[in-house]
Design a protein around this motif. Structure first.
Motif, short mmCIF file in Angstrom:
data_model
loop_
_atom_site.label_atom_id
_atom_site.label_comp_id
_atom_site.label_asym_id
_atom_site.label_seq_id
_atom_site.Cartn_x
_atom_site.Cartn_y
_atom_site.Cartn_z
N THR C 8 37.44 44.20 39.54
CA THR C 8 37.64 42.79 39.17
C THR C 8 37.93 42.64 37.68
O THR C 8 37.92 41.53 37.16
CB THR C 8 36.39 41.96 39.51
OG1 THR C 8 35.30 42.48 38.76
CG2 THR C 8 36.07 42.00 40.98
N PRO C 11 43.62 41.15 36.78
CA PRO C 11 44.18 40.53 38.00
C PRO C 11 44.78 41.54 38.99
O PRO C 11 45.08 41.19 40.12
CB PRO C 11 45.27 39.60 37.47
CG PRO C 11 45.00 39.43 36.03
CD PRO C 11 44.30 40.66 35.58
N ASN C 12 44.96 42.78 38.57
CA ASN C 12 45.50 43.81 39.44
C ASN C 12 44.72 43.92 40.76
O ASN C 12 45.30 44.11 41.81
CB ASN C 12 45.43 45.16 38.73
CG ASN C 12 46.82 45.72 38.51
OD1 ASN C 12 47.75 45.39 39.23
ND2 ASN C 12 46.95 46.56 37.51
N GLY C 13 43.41 43.81 40.66
CA GLY C 13 42.55 43.89 41.85
C GLY C 13 42.70 45.19 42.61
O GLY C 13 42.80 45.20 43.84
#
Lengths: 420, 478, 122
Positions: C8, C11-13
């Motif tokens: 987290t 934003p790649n996740g």
């Protein structure tokens, strides 16, 4: 009628209004007033008791009330007047008509900043069929009832919409002893931040149902069940695959709408996409003495962005009130391929600083290149490992490039890999 | 045991109008209702239309009573301070087949004494109502159709009746009517037994269930469901007349109705169902309303709707207004067959029922000092700055906005709760003063109104209800 | 041991697979960058979260005081904390940052107030 005279008047003492007020004062406005309906400043942040605010602005993780209090303290120290329990009703030329228990209040201003925030989309906006029992709440209303009033809203809950407030409420309700049965999302991807999915849903084993929607609500008195169905690629529910989930509460976290009814009383027109006013980089609307910032303009993902944007509104409103804001020719900023909207919608060529363009992309993707250009000339460019519609993106146009522009600025997103 | 001369079962439009009528006389009248508020079922969930008898079946009691009643509406609204708009109605003719119906409709209207029901050419209709589909073939104009605030009709009559001595027993369900020696003796309710000389069944959708209790039920009643949309004030395309479908043999069709509160109402469907508690909107029903409305007014922006609701009109089989003064159970009077026309017809119908009762032996001796008028709750939103200042000077809570969408103040909400036959639930507050009826649908104000209701009614917040007895807003703490 | 973690940190996740025998022997795969490495290791051995809630307060203009832990606490103690805060009622005035429960449940972390609430004038 009580009459007051201010250089800058601001409607709404939430994060946008507070930052704008402090900035207006710092930029030379002598008399600044905040008009607030609630009993104290802070706006919606007061009920956002979870952490996750301020990482960009303060470099530390704060809760909503802590973030708000820092700005409220600054405003108080700066000598900004705060009129609480006062509702703004109408803008008549350069007078803001308000009311409180002392009577009707006329605030005459040099510049006005609109910072009213937004409201939540309702069940009726979505046209969810079924009965009309109690127990259907927007996520924010439930959040207020729980966090501000200390009430319980329900015991068995389904949440429609995977926005951040919805997921945060899933965790909050679970910790308060309720059973959250599912978070249902129409789109094939998450609406909110990945971090919230992990910390609010996965941590508690709450199922996320992507590409699903609620197609019926039952219950004569209180909610008794909702019917959830998967949707096809055109978002049409597949009725034969519907499933009934017994519950006593349905929370809706299905989007926010800028609260602009006051804005329209001044004759400011609204964008069909953002549902907010159109502004230039000074956060100035089409009516030169009216400025707007924060969620009343366009719905933001991070309060840190709201604060920064609102500081600009405060600065330029203060300048305008002093007669020191020069305006020149205005050029339009258009969303191009892969971009939903861009704010500001115009750039005034008499720029006195670099111009930040804020915008949202349309689909989640990996390896995205964001480009702002004008007549084939690239003004700003940025490569990102990943982008999602849930996050606000930014490109900055250097000040020295602005005076020479002609035509319109177009922002596009090029994706190497589109997800979902 | 409670004793009364007349017990009216059902606090809908007919029951409450009758109560107000009887309050003129030296008799005791009680109105009981299973709901927590006056307004009944069908009487509150409708479009507030009061129209002429143009399309009524010729020569029927319904037609006669409605014609008389329609002529009484303006006086009632003036006496009781009920908002009404005289917008007139237009039925646009969309297809050649509809055109074939027009001569018959005009002839029937003439027979029913509605002489100002006219067919106008396309150009004139479009000039009057430019929002209409430009491809219409013409339209029928009916200038005396109007729209009232349907909630306030019944609430205002009830407040006035209460002021004139009528007692209202709400949350009070009738369980049985006891008859002895051929006379009604008492009525068993969820709030105890009531000894009544006269029992008038104005139970609308449930009048067959009540009639069975005295063996006077030779008919059935089922709900005819109507689904409606309500539009936000600030939708761009608004009609200035009531737009109705050209009536066919089967149905009156969908209407687009401007309202006194500047919200358009669009609907209804007409679906016969079995379950009397069914108030479910349906995907198909709402879609059919949308399609029919857009055919008439193509610019309607359905994304601006702020609510959808269902009304259940009582459909009697066989059809027609029916007033029974029982011979088997003396003192029992049954009213049935009053369908969607009831709101308009209730004023004359009340007079008619009182007359029938008098003929059957009820002594109606006029009392002195009957109060004819009632004033509505003064609305902050309608006032000028100076008027608002004056209101706030008298009552500072007129300066405290609770519902920001409709600009409703705490003072108005308190009046709604404290008046005779006052509000006990969120929906009842909403019907009286519009708090929660705006674009956010109570998102911002409902926590505040829960707090106010709990304080005023002296109950914990967990016991505050949206409506009825069990629609609790909050979960209890356990 | 093997564990899948959604990172987290950005934003790649990324869906990161961690294989490990001990804290000093962790193999991560699936991560597109190095920024989340520390986060992922913590998620394997000692997942922590900041706990937030609200507690009752008397004598203020509000009924509830928002509270938080001053630092993250072990994830599996969140429910126990939720029970713990129900036992507390504050009295106005109270200031942002003041300790509400010291060393909550022996975590070494304090539960603190997140808002300043004055005493209500009647």
């Amino acid at each position: 009628m009580k009459e007051y005279l201010y250089d800058v008047a601001i409607v709404g003492a939430g994060p946008a209004g507070l930052a704008a007020a402090v900035s207006a004062k710092q930029n030379g406005a002598e008399r600044v007033v905040l008009i607030e309906r609630d009993i104290r400043a802070g706006g919606i942040l007061q009920q956002c008791i979870h952490a996750g605010f301020g990482l960009q602005y303060f470099g530390e993780e704060l809760t909503g009330p802590e973030y708000a209090e820092r700005f409220a303290d600054k405003a108080a120290e700066a000598g900004i007047d705060l009129m609480t329990e006062t509702t703004a009703l109408e803008i008549r030329e350069k007078t803001l008509v308000c009311v409180n228990t002392s009577g009707v209040v006329h605030i005459h201003f040099g510049a006005l900043i609109l910072a009213m925030g937004c409201r939540e989309r309702t069940r009726a906006n979505l046209v969810i069929p079924g009965s009309r029992p109690s127990g259907v709440y927007t996520a924010g209303t439930a959040q207020k009832l729980i966090n501000i009033y200390g009430n319980k809203v329900g015991k068995e809950v389904v949440i429609l919409g995977s926005g951040d407030i919805g997921m945060i409420m899933a965790r909050r309700l679970t910790l308060e002893g309720a059973k959250v049965k599912a978070v249902v999302e129409l789109m094939p991807f998450l609406a909110g931040l990945q971090r919230n999915k992990v910390q609010c849903l996965d941590d508690f084993g709450i199922p996320l149902m992507l590409s699903h929607t609620v197609i019926n609500i039952t219950g004569v008195d209180r909610v008794e069940s909702v019917t959830v169905a998967p949707v096809d690629e055109n978002k049409r529910p597949l009725l034969d695959k519907a499933e009934v989930i017994p519950c006593d509460t349905l929370l809706l976290s299905v989007g926010l709408i800028p609260e602009n009814e006051l804005t329209t009383t001044a004759g400011v027109s609204l964008s069909g996409i953002t549902k907010g006013a159109s502004v230039n980089q000074f956060m100035q609307t089409e009516i030169p003495y009216i400025f707007a910032c924060g969620n009343v303009l366009h719905v933001n993902d991070l309060v840190d962005n709201v604060s920064r944007e609102s500081e600009k509104a405060g600065k330029y409103a203060a300048k305008y009130a002093k007669g020191a804001l020069t305006s020149g020719e205005s050029i339009e900023v258009k969303p191009g391929q892969g971009i939903r909207y861009v704010c500001p919608q115009t750039v005034d060529k008499s720029a006195d600083a670099d111009v930040d363009l804020f915008f949202r992309t349309v689909v989640p993707a990996r390896e995205t290149t964001l480009v702002a250009s004008c007549n084939g000339e690239v003004l700003a460019r940025k490569k990102l490992a990943a982008t999602t519609p849930g996050a606000m993106e930014k490109l900055t146009i250097p000040q020295d490039k602005i005076a020479g522009l002609c035509g319109e600025i177009v922002v596009i997103a090029e994706h190497k890999e589109v997800l979902a | 045991m409670i004793k009364t001369d007349v017990l009216i079962i059902g606090a809908g439009a007919v029951g409450v109008a009758l109560a107000r009528e009887l309050s003129k006389y030296k008799i005791k009248t009680i109105v009981c209702d299973k709901n927590d508020d006056v307004g009944g079922d069908a009487s509150k969930s409708n479009s507030g239309l009061t129209s002429t008898s143009a399309t009524m079946p010729v020569g029927t009691l319904e037609c006669k009573i409605r014609t008389i009643s329609h002529s009484m509406v303006d006086n009632i609204c003036r006496d009781l301070d009920i908002p009404i708009i005289h917008c007139g109605s237009i039925a646009p003719v969309l297809y050649p087949e509809q055109m074939e119906n027009v001569p018959g409709l005009l002839a029937r209207a003439f027979q029913n004494g509605v002489y100002d029901y006219e067919f106008l050419p396309k150009e004139d209709i479009l000039e009057m109502e430019p929002t209409l589909n430009p491809n219409i073939l013409g339209g029928i104009y009916s200038p005396r159709d109007s729209q009232v605030n349907q909630f306030l009709v019944v609430i205002a009559e009830a407040e006035n009746a209460a002021e004139n001595g009528v007692e209202f027993l709400l949350d009070c369900k009738v369980e049985d009517i006891c008859v002895s020696n051929g006379r009604v003796e008492k009525v068993v309710t969820s709030k105890g037994e009531i000894e009544a000389k006269w029992v008038v069944n104005c139970a609308g959708l449930h009048c067959d269930d009540i009639a069975k209790m005295v063996d006077e039920c030779d008919f059935t009643v089922h709900p005819r469901k109507g689904e409606f949309f309500v539009f936000s004030h600030n939708t761009p395309v608004k009609v200035s007349h009531i737009i109705s479908s050209v009536p066919s043999a089967k149905t009156r069709g969908v209407l687009v109705i401007p309202t006194v509160d500047n919200n358009m109402i669009v609907g209804p469907t007409a679906d016969d169902v079995e379950d009397k508690t069914d108030r479910m909107t349906t995907r198909e029903g709402l879609e059919s309303v949308r399609t029919q409305a857009l055919a008439m007014v193509p610019g309607l922006r359905f994304e601006d709707t702020i609510a959808q609701f269902v009304g259940a009109r009582p459909a009697r089989e066989p059809e027609g207004y029916n007033i029974v003064v029982s011979k088997k159970a003396l003192g029992y009077v049954g009213i049935s067959g009053v369908r969607s026309t009831g709101l308009t017809a209730s004023f004359a119908l009340a007079k008619y029922i009182a007359h029938e009762m008098q003929e059957a032996g009820l002594v109606l001796e006029r009392k002195v000092g009957w109060i004819r008028t009632r004033r509505g709750i003064v609305r902050f939103a309608d006032k000028t700055d100076a008027e608002r200042d004056a209101l706030i000077a008298k009552d500072p809570l007129y300066g405290k906005i609770i519902c920001r969408c409709e600009q409703v103040t705490e003072s108005e909400i308190l009046q709604a709760i404290r008046r005779p036959v006052g509000a006990k639930t969120l929906d009842a507050v909403k019907r009286r003063v519009r708090a929660g009826m705006g674009r956010c649908q109570g998102g911002f104000c409902s926590p505040l109104i829960i707090e106010i209701l709990a304080r005023e009614l002296g109950i914990p917040e967990e016991e505050v209800r949206k409506r009825g007895q069990k629609a609790f807003m909050l979960a209890d703490n356990d | 041991m093997k564990k899948t973690i959604i990172c987290t940190v950005c934003p790649n996740g990324c869906e990161v697979v961690a294989e490990y025998t001990s804290k000093d022997d962790v193999q991560l795969s699936g991560n597109r960058c190095k920024r989340g490495v520390e986060y992922c290791i913590n998620e394997c051995f000692d997942p922590k979260r900041t706990f937030t809630s609200s507690v009752a307060i008397k004598g203020a203009s509000r009924r509830r005081m928002p509270v938080r832990t001053s630092a993250p606490i072990p994830k599996d103690m969140l429910f126990a904390c939720a029970e713990e805060v129900k036992k507390v009622t504050l009295s106005a005035p109270a200031v942002c940052g003041q300790t509400v429960i010291a060393d909550i449940l022996g975590t070494g972390v304090d539960l603190v107030a997140c808002m300043s609430l004055d005493k209500k004038e009647d």
